[in-house]
Enzyme design. Structure first.
Site, PDB file in Angstrom:
ATOM      1  N   LYS A  23       0.850  -1.217   0.000  1.00 35.87           N
ATOM      2  CA  LYS A  23       0.000   0.000   0.000  1.00 35.87           C
ATOM      3  C   LYS A  23       0.874   1.251   0.000  1.00 35.87           C
ATOM      4  CE  LYS A  23      -1.415   1.654   4.046  1.00 35.87           C
ATOM      5  NZ  LYS A  23      -1.187   3.053   4.429  1.00 35.87           N
ATOM      6  N   ASN A  24       1.924   1.263   0.855  1.00 38.43           N
ATOM      7  CA  ASN A  24       2.705   2.485   1.009  1.00 38.43           C
ATOM      8  C   ASN A  24       3.617   2.750  -0.177  1.00 38.43           C
ATOM      9  OD1 ASN A  24       1.375   2.906   3.337  1.00 38.43           O
ATOM     10  ND2 ASN A  24       3.013   2.196   4.677  1.00 38.43           N
ATOM     11  N   CYS A 121      -4.249  12.357  12.376  1.00 37.06           N
ATOM     12  CA  CYS A 121      -3.854  10.948  12.363  1.00 37.06           C
ATOM     13  C   CYS A 121      -3.656  10.503  13.809  1.00 37.06           C
ATOM     14  CB  CYS A 121      -2.544  10.814  11.582  1.00 37.06           C
ATOM     15  SG  CYS A 121      -2.089   9.093  11.418  1.00 37.06           S
ATOM     16  N   ARG A 126       2.233  14.180  12.553  1.00 37.20           N
ATOM     17  CA  ARG A 126       2.459  13.994  11.110  1.00 37.20           C
ATOM     18  C   ARG A 126       2.695  15.328  10.381  1.00 37.20           C
ATOM     19  NH1 ARG A 126       0.367   8.838  10.060  1.00 37.20           N
ATOM     20  NH2 ARG A 126       1.818   8.663   8.326  1.00 37.20           N
ATOM     21  N   ASP A 311       5.793   0.280  11.668  1.00 35.75           N
ATOM     22  CA  ASP A 311       4.490  -0.284  11.290  1.00 35.75           C
ATOM     23  C   ASP A 311       4.305  -1.713  11.777  1.00 35.75           C
ATOM     24  OD1 ASP A 311       4.220   1.362   8.044  1.00 35.75           O
ATOM     25  OD2 ASP A 311       4.000   2.074  10.094  1.00 35.75           O
ATOM     26  N   ARG A 403      -8.228  -0.112   5.363  1.00 36.16           N
ATOM     27  CA  ARG A 403      -7.452   0.836   4.564  1.00 36.16           C
ATOM     28  C   ARG A 403      -6.214   0.185   3.985  1.00 36.16           C
ATOM     29  NH1 ARG A 403      -5.776   5.821   7.915  1.00 36.16           N
ATOM     30  NH2 ARG A 403      -4.585   6.037   5.995  1.00 36.16           N
TER      31      ARG A 403
HETATM   32  C1  EPZ Z   1       5.031   6.530   5.925  1.00 31.04           C
HETATM   33  O1  EPZ Z   1       4.419   7.610   6.603  1.00 31.04           O
HETATM   34  C2  EPZ Z   1       4.013   5.408   5.990  1.00 31.04           C
HETATM   35  N1  EPZ Z   1       2.786   5.833   5.324  1.00 31.04           N
HETATM   36  C3  EPZ Z   1       3.718   5.048   7.438  1.00 31.04           C
HETATM   37  O2  EPZ Z   1       2.869   3.911   7.422  1.00 31.04           O
HETATM   38  C4  EPZ Z   1       5.025   4.661   8.121  1.00 31.04           C
HETATM   39  O3  EPZ Z   1       4.763   4.416   9.488  1.00 31.04           O
HETATM   40  C5  EPZ Z   1       6.049   5.794   7.981  1.00 31.04           C
HETATM   41  O4  EPZ Z   1       6.231   6.113   6.584  1.00 31.04           O
HETATM   42  C6  EPZ Z   1       7.402   5.416   8.568  1.00 31.04           C
HETATM   43  O5  EPZ Z   1       7.882   4.279   7.911  1.00 31.04           O
HETATM   44  C7  EPZ Z   1       2.759   5.831   3.980  1.00 31.04           C
HETATM   45  O6  EPZ Z   1       3.728   5.522   3.317  1.00 31.04           O
HETATM   46  C8  EPZ Z   1       1.449   6.225   3.349  1.00 31.04           C
HETATM   47  P1  EPZ Z   1       7.576   9.718   7.704  1.00 31.04           P
HETATM   48  P2  EPZ Z   1       5.097   9.078   6.505  1.00 31.04           P
HETATM   49  O7  EPZ Z   1       7.464  10.973   6.923  1.00 31.04           O
HETATM   50  O8  EPZ Z   1       5.749   9.230   5.193  1.00 31.04           O
HETATM   51  C9  EPZ Z   1       8.343  13.060  10.946  1.00 31.04           C
HETATM   52  C10 EPZ Z   1       0.973   2.650   7.886  1.00 31.04           C
HETATM   53  O9  EPZ Z   1       0.544   2.144   8.933  1.00 31.04           O
HETATM   54  N2  EPZ Z   1       8.143  14.021   9.851  1.00 31.04           N
HETATM   55  O10 EPZ Z   1       8.644   8.747   7.369  1.00 31.04           O
HETATM   56  O11 EPZ Z   1       4.083  10.083   6.919  1.00 31.04           O
HETATM   57  C11 EPZ Z   1       7.060  12.316  11.290  1.00 31.04           C
HETATM   58  O12 EPZ Z   1       6.284  13.070  12.194  1.00 31.04           O
HETATM   59  C12 EPZ Z   1       1.535   4.052   7.915  1.00 31.04           C
HETATM   60  O13 EPZ Z   1       0.996   2.079   6.767  1.00 31.04           O
HETATM   61  C13 EPZ Z   1       8.413  15.365  10.088  1.00 31.04           C
HETATM   62  O14 EPZ Z   1       8.789  15.754  11.197  1.00 31.04           O
HETATM   63  O15 EPZ Z   1       6.189   8.950   7.647  1.00 31.04           O
HETATM   64  C14 EPZ Z   1       7.580  11.054  11.914  1.00 31.04           C
HETATM   65  O16 EPZ Z   1       7.911  11.315  13.258  1.00 31.04           O
HETATM   66  C15 EPZ Z   1       1.462   4.666   9.298  1.00 31.04           C
HETATM   67  N3  EPZ Z   1       8.257  16.253   9.069  1.00 31.04           N
HETATM   68  C16 EPZ Z   1       8.874  10.785  11.133  1.00 31.04           C
HETATM   69  O17 EPZ Z   1       9.214  12.025  10.508  1.00 31.04           O
HETATM   70  C17 EPZ Z   1       7.849  15.858   7.816  1.00 31.04           C
HETATM   71  O18 EPZ Z   1       7.743  16.720   6.908  1.00 31.04           O
HETATM   72  C18 EPZ Z   1       8.739   9.730  10.061  1.00 31.04           C
HETATM   73  O19 EPZ Z   1       7.627  10.087   9.250  1.00 31.04           O
HETATM   74  C19 EPZ Z   1       7.583  14.491   7.597  1.00 31.04           C
HETATM   75  C20 EPZ Z   1       7.743  13.587   8.632  1.00 31.04           C
END
Ligand code: EPZ
Length: 442
Positions: A23-24, A121, A126, A311, A403
């Site tokens: 999915k991701n 979320c 996020r 995850d 989802r």
């Molecule tokens: C992706 O989310 C996945 N979702 C998440 O899976 C997964 O948990 C996550 O990556 C980490 O592997 C999708 O791909 C749709 P990040 P994403 O940006 O991209 C911080 C699931 O269950 N951050 O890697 O949103 C953020 O707050 C979902 O399938 C910032 O600070 O995750 C977090 O603490 C849940 N600023 C960390 O980075 C930003 O601009 C990692 O988030 C972006 C992120």
């Protein structure tokens, strides 16, 4: 009224289960697909609500979305030629977190985008400041107004961008925009998840020139145009890991097929730490997991890939509630990813959460209860708990689970799990369903 899972626990899961596409990865892939004005065929698409919503969202801005075989939702043909609106502001968009990939795709292709920001979320704040940092570095004006993020650029010029936080979303989003910028973009401190590599490979099949995906330094040489492609999405490492945990928690024997074992290394390593057995098939596209004896405690710390995936944290926590000894689970990626703890306590688990760490004291068994899914992975974890527990469990709010898990209850039933999806109109309905099942157990 909502759909709920009703589970009669105690059956070890045994057999083979085919893992769907990731999915991701699919969300970034579908965003990339609209950047060409030619047909892009995407295969091994998971048939889950996030994907169906995303396809509706791109159809609404004018992209052509066709299923070559109307009976097969796993293959879709997309053509971005017909896009008329650069404003993606609709209910479909708001239901998906990763709808923000449309910003990178539309900004890269049209130098402009206006995309509704996703809703809140459950697992944390996020923020998207790293996405914004990347777009601004490329020369775009970025501002947020009335829940919509507006971006526009006369030209996108390649730059070196250092991510302050390792972010999957920001890495993919910047890759999308930079793929059609002028000159070279370098993303430093990039995310290395398999789905980042998958999106880069798809973009390169479309004529982009991206190197180093899967490392912390990704080079993107911008091109003027992207063309059609035919891409198969990688298997979902988290769906595979979820079934591997379900096998271990129910002391079953499950083979997950259509997987890439190397994407599952950290999950495999932890299951082996806990006393489960894991065997890679000679075909190297399947993994067998079995756990005849009680699992043993271990410590888990979530980290960006290739570290242990956040995850998978809740699914492993369920296994650890049944393991011999005391375990520690530390969540370093999101600030609110232990919401399942109170729900597991209702089932007899012994765990306390202090800050970013859960302290889990293994118990001999869990007992069925009515519990609520708070997010996608916590919901899947509660299903695993229900399958392992004695008695009947009802999991509420399963829309979260739907989802990201295709035909979840069907796949579990094929492994011998006793789970049914029931539409429940009110509490009385739920009680009747529970009673019916409890009478069956007696
Ligand atoms: C992706 O989310 C996945 N979702 C998440 O899976 C997964 O948990 C996550 O990556 C980490 O592997 C999708 O791909 C749709 P990040 P994403 O940006 O991209 C911080 C699931 O269950 N951050 O890697 O949103 C953020 O707050 C979902 O399938 C910032 O600070 O995750 C977090 O603490 C849940 N600023 C960390 O980075 C930003 O601009 C990692 O988030 C972006 C992120």
């Amino acid at each position: 009224m909502e759909e709920q899972y009703f589970i009669k626990g105690g059956n070890p899961l045994v057999g083979e289960v085919e893992i769907s596409g990731a999915k991701n990865s699919a969300l970034g892939i579908l965003a990339a697909a609209i950047m060409a004005d030619e047909d892009v065929t995407v295969r091994n698409l998971p048939d889950v609500s996030d994907i169906r919503n995303f396809l509706e969202a791109i159809r609404l801005i004018g992209a052509q979305v066709v299923y070559p075989d109307p009976d097969d939702p796993h293959v879709v043909k997309i053509n971005g030629r017909g896009i008329q609106s650069l404003e993606a502001n609709n209910d479909y968009i708001r239901q998906i977190r990763a709808s923000y990939y449309l910003i990178g795709a539309l900004l890269g292709k049209y130098k402009e985008a206006a995309v509704a920001l996703p809703g809140g979320c459950a697992i944390g704040a996020r923020p998207i400041n790293q996405h914004q940092k990347g777009f601004r570095a490329l020369g775009a004006d970025v501002h947020i107004c009335n829940g919509i993020i507006f971006t526009k650029a006369e030209r996108l010029i390649g730059k070196s961008i250092y991510l302050d936080v390792v972010s999957v979303g920001a890495t993919i989003n910047i890759m999308l925009a930079a793929s059609m910028a002028e000159g070279t973009t370098i993303i430093e401190n990039a995310a290395k998840e398999p789905h980042v590599v998958d999106v880069a490979q798809m973009l390169n099949q479309m004529g982009a020139d991206i190197r180093g995906a899967g490392t912390s330094r990704i080079r993107i040489y911008g091109v003027r145009k992207l063309h059609g492609a035919d891409h198969e999405i990688i298997p979902d490492q988290i769906e595979a890991g979820t079934f591997m945990c379900a096998a271990a928690a129910t002391r079953g024997d499950v083979t997950v097929t259509h997987v890439i074992p190397q994407h599952l290394e950290s999950i495999t390593a932890k299951l082996v730490d806990m006393g489960a057995m894991v065997e890679v098939a000679e075909t190297n596209d399947a993994l067998r997991v079995w756990a005849p004896d009680r699992l043993v405690s271990t410590t888990i710390k979530t980290l960006p890939h290739p570290g242990f995936p956040t995850d998978m944290q809740s699914q492993f926590a369920v296994c650890l509630t049944l393991a011999e000894g005391t375990s520690l689970v530390t969540e370093t990626i999101f600030e609110n990813r232990f919401q399942y703890a109170d729900e597991l306590t209702k089932m007899g688990a012994n765990l306390t959460v202090e800050g970013t760490t859960a302290f889990i004291q293994g118990v001999k068994g869990l007992t069925g209860a009515t519990v609520a899914a708070m997010d996608l992975r916590a919901g899947a974890a509660l299903v695993i708990a229900g399958l392992a527990a004695e008695g009947v469990t009802c999991v509420e709010h399963i829309k979260y689970i739907q989802r990201g898990y295709e035909r979840f209850e069907e796949k579990i039933r094929s492994l011998g799990g006793d789970i049914r999806r029931v539409t429940v109109h009110d509490r009385e309905d739920q009680k009747r369903e529970l009673l019916k099942l409890q009478l069956e157990v007696i």
